[in-house]
Design a protein around this motif. Structure first.
Motif, mmCIF file in Angstrom:
data_model
loop_
_atom_site.group_PDB
_atom_site.id
_atom_site.type_symbol
_atom_site.label_atom_id
_atom_site.label_comp_id
_atom_site.label_asym_id
_atom_site.label_seq_id
_atom_site.Cartn_x
_atom_site.Cartn_y
_atom_site.Cartn_z
ATOM 1 N N PRO A 269 2.930 0.807 -16.574
ATOM 2 C CA PRO A 269 4.113 0.340 -15.822
ATOM 3 C C PRO A 269 4.440 -1.091 -16.244
ATOM 4 N N ILE A 270 5.687 -1.312 -16.595
ATOM 5 C CA ILE A 270 6.056 -2.595 -17.194
ATOM 6 C C ILE A 270 5.857 -3.750 -16.237
ATOM 7 N N ASP A 271 6.076 -3.463 -14.939
ATOM 8 C CA ASP A 271 6.071 -4.580 -14.000
ATOM 9 C C ASP A 271 4.715 -4.776 -13.340
ATOM 10 N N HIS A 272 3.661 -4.165 -13.880
ATOM 11 C CA HIS A 272 2.361 -4.350 -13.233
ATOM 12 C C HIS A 272 1.797 -5.701 -13.648
ATOM 13 N N GLU A 273 1.585 -6.543 -12.680
ATOM 14 C CA GLU A 273 1.214 -7.938 -12.965
ATOM 15 C C GLU A 273 -0.089 -8.044 -13.748
ATOM 16 N N ASN A 274 -1.115 -7.302 -13.310
ATOM 17 C CA ASN A 274 -2.403 -7.459 -13.969
ATOM 18 C C ASN A 274 -2.336 -7.032 -15.422
ATOM 19 N N ARG A 275 -1.565 -5.959 -15.660
ATOM 20 C CA ARG A 275 -1.497 -5.490 -17.039
ATOM 21 C C ARG A 275 -0.742 -6.495 -17.890
ATOM 22 N N ARG A 276 0.271 -7.140 -17.309
ATOM 23 C CA ARG A 276 1.024 -8.142 -18.076
ATOM 24 C C ARG A 276 0.100 -9.251 -18.530
ATOM 25 N N ARG A 277 -0.876 -9.603 -17.690
ATOM 26 C CA ARG A 277 -1.812 -10.647 -18.095
ATOM 27 C C ARG A 277 -2.995 -10.069 -18.845
ATOM 28 N N GLY A 278 -3.424 -8.884 -18.473
ATOM 29 C CA GLY A 278 -4.656 -8.347 -19.017
ATOM 30 C C GLY A 278 -4.611 -8.082 -20.509
ATOM 31 N N ILE A 279 -3.524 -7.524 -21.010
ATOM 32 C CA ILE A 279 -3.480 -7.189 -22.428
ATOM 33 C C ILE A 279 -3.426 -8.437 -23.303
ATOM 34 N N PRO A 280 -2.589 -9.434 -23.017
ATOM 35 C CA PRO A 280 -2.657 -10.669 -23.818
ATOM 36 C C PRO A 280 -4.024 -11.353 -23.728
ATOM 37 N N LEU A 281 -4.655 -11.258 -22.578
ATOM 38 C CA LEU A 281 -5.982 -11.861 -22.423
ATOM 39 C C LEU A 281 -6.977 -11.161 -23.341
ATOM 40 N N MET A 282 -6.919 -9.835 -23.392
ATOM 41 C CA MET A 282 -7.787 -9.081 -24.302
ATOM 42 C C MET A 282 -7.547 -9.529 -25.736
ATOM 43 N N ARG A 283 -6.289 -9.640 -26.110
ATOM 44 C CA ARG A 283 -5.970 -9.989 -27.510
ATOM 45 C C ARG A 283 -6.465 -11.382 -27.866
ATOM 46 N N ALA A 284 -6.541 -12.269 -26.858
ATOM 47 C CA ALA A 284 -7.031 -13.619 -27.127
ATOM 48 C C ALA A 284 -8.557 -13.665 -27.241
ATOM 49 N N CYS A 285 -9.214 -12.641 -26.707
ATOM 50 C CA CYS A 285 -10.677 -12.663 -26.649
ATOM 51 C C CYS A 285 -11.352 -12.050 -27.853
ATOM 52 N N VAL A 286 -10.665 -11.145 -28.529
ATOM 53 C CA VAL A 286 -11.289 -10.439 -29.649
ATOM 54 C C VAL A 286 -10.353 -10.490 -30.850
ATOM 55 N N ASP A 287 -10.851 -9.997 -31.984
ATOM 56 C CA ASP A 287 -10.067 -10.070 -33.213
ATOM 57 C C ASP A 287 -8.888 -9.109 -33.185
ATOM 58 N N THR A 288 -9.148 -7.851 -32.857
ATOM 59 C CA THR A 288 -8.048 -6.882 -32.776
ATOM 60 C C THR A 288 -8.208 -5.994 -31.557
ATOM 61 N N VAL A 289 -7.068 -5.596 -30.991
ATOM 62 C CA VAL A 289 -7.026 -4.660 -29.877
ATOM 63 C C VAL A 289 -6.096 -3.523 -30.273
ATOM 64 N N THR A 290 -6.589 -2.303 -30.181
ATOM 65 C CA THR A 290 -5.762 -1.140 -30.485
ATOM 66 C C THR A 290 -5.727 -0.256 -29.254
ATOM 67 N N ILE A 291 -4.537 0.009 -28.752
ATOM 68 C CA ILE A 291 -4.388 0.816 -27.533
ATOM 69 C C ILE A 291 -3.572 2.045 -27.872
ATOM 70 N N GLY A 292 -4.115 3.194 -27.530
ATOM 71 C CA GLY A 292 -3.317 4.372 -27.828
ATOM 72 C C GLY A 292 -3.889 5.635 -27.235
ATOM 73 N N GLN A 293 -3.210 6.717 -27.584
ATOM 74 C CA GLN A 293 -3.646 8.023 -27.130
ATOM 75 C C GLN A 293 -4.716 8.516 -28.089
ATOM 76 N N PRO A 294 -5.802 9.058 -27.570
ATOM 77 C CA PRO A 294 -6.867 9.521 -28.453
ATOM 78 C C PRO A 294 -6.369 10.600 -29.406
ATOM 79 N N ASP A 295 -7.004 10.670 -30.581
ATOM 80 C CA ASP A 295 -6.607 11.653 -31.580
ATOM 81 C C ASP A 295 -6.957 13.068 -31.171
ATOM 82 N N ASP A 296 -8.020 13.200 -30.402
ATOM 83 C CA ASP A 296 -8.440 14.560 -30.044
ATOM 84 C C ASP A 296 -7.489 15.133 -28.994
#
Lengths: 116, 195
Positions: free
Chosen positions: B131-158
């Motif tokens: 959901p675009i307007d979810h506050e935690n997600r708005r902060r959570g994903i950029p925070l993840m990207r700042a903490c590690v080298d790469t972040v990949t989010i997606g639907q599993p291949d299986d």
């Protein structure tokens, strides 16, 4: 997570200090929000609300959002909100990574956060 | 109910190598491979608010056993905590079985003699865009990207439903294995205490 609220009176001013210890995440953040809301309600006129995060061992995005919301509420109420972080990395690091070190009123110690 | 499996030794992974997650894009010079002397992490947690704290404790322990630099540990712990928090929101309750969140991790050797970890956080809820307007997600994903080298989010291949978040940490120096330096702690299983 433990939260205690107490009054601190200095010669130059008064503060209500919400002291938080432990981890702030999705499991515990609602208690922080409630303590901040109660603090605003109990705040004497002219006093400063202080959130002491010195003994916080983890701070993630739910906690960051709670601090932002508390700061915005303080601005709407025209009451000061000071946040104490000292140099504890578990708190400073996420605040800096999220770019919030300008928005939040940060202080190194409770003494510095209370008007003097 | 918390089911936890923590395997150490030769890297195996939790079931299939990538836990059904899409492989993250890698550069041409990225030829990381499992570190055969490293450890793996394999957690299965209930999709409820206790999960991030359990995940943090296990990831800290796993990184400490792997002799990870303490400063780098906290960044990885923060990223995993954010991913698990998001996974809880993806989950939905089914009558037949409780939702779980899978956390798997591997230590990898990187060309140049360094190491990094890859952690995959997987939920099994029905895939839906955040959901675009979810506050935690708005902060959570950029925070993840700042903490590690790469972040990949997606639907599993299986063909299972859910979301997979692949976190690839920054590289850290390799473990010292100098056997002719008597003042160097050469025991890779020595637990470094953390406060």
């Amino acid at each position: 997570m433990r939260i205690d609220t107490g009054r601190v009176v200095h010669a130059g001013g008064e503060a209500l200090v919400v002291t938080v210890a432990g981890e702030i995440d999705v499991l515990t953040v609602d208690r922080l929000r409630a303590a901040v809301a109660a603090g605003f309600e109990q705040l004497p006129d002219g006093a400063t609300l202080v959130i002491d995060l010195t003994d916080v061992t983890f701070l993630g995005s739910p906690g960051l959002q709670a601090l932002v919301d508390a700061t915005r509420a303080a601005q709407r109420r025209r009451e000061p909100l000071h946040i104490v972080v000292d140099h504890t990395r578990p708190v400073i690091r996420p605040i800096e990574l999220a770019g919030l070190d300008d928005l939040l009123a940060l202080f190194h110690t409770v003494d510095q956060a209370v008007p003097s | 109910m918390i089911l936890i499996a923590f395997a150490s030794g030769v890297a195996q992974g939790c079931g299939d190598r990538n836990n059904g997650a899409p492989m993250p894009p890698t550069g041409n010079d990225d030829t990381s491979r499992p570190d055969t002397s490293g450890q793996t992490l394999c957690l299965q947690l209930p999709a409820d608010p206790i999960a991030p704290s359990v995940a943090r404790n296990w990831v800290r322990h796993w990184l400490t056993v792997a002799c990870w630099p303490p400063g780098q540990q906290e960044d990885i712990v923060l990223a995993v905590s954010e991913a698990v928090s998001n996974a809880i929101e993806h989950a939905y309750r089914e009558d037949q079985f409780p939702e779980v969140v899978d956390v798997s991790g591997e230590v990898e050797a990187v060309p140049g003699g360094q190491r990094r970890v890859t952690v995959i956080v997987r939920d099994h809820g029905r895939w839906r865009p955040p959901p675009i307007d979810h506050e935690n997600r708005r902060r959570g994903i950029p925070l993840m990207r700042a903490c590690v080298d790469t972040v990949t989010i997606g639907q599993p291949d299986d063909d299972r439903t859910g979301t997979a978040v692949v976190l690839r940490s920054r590289v850290v120096p390799a473990l010292l294995r100098a056997l002719d330096a008597p003042d160097v702690d050469t025991n890779p299983s020595h637990v470094v205490s953390t406060t």
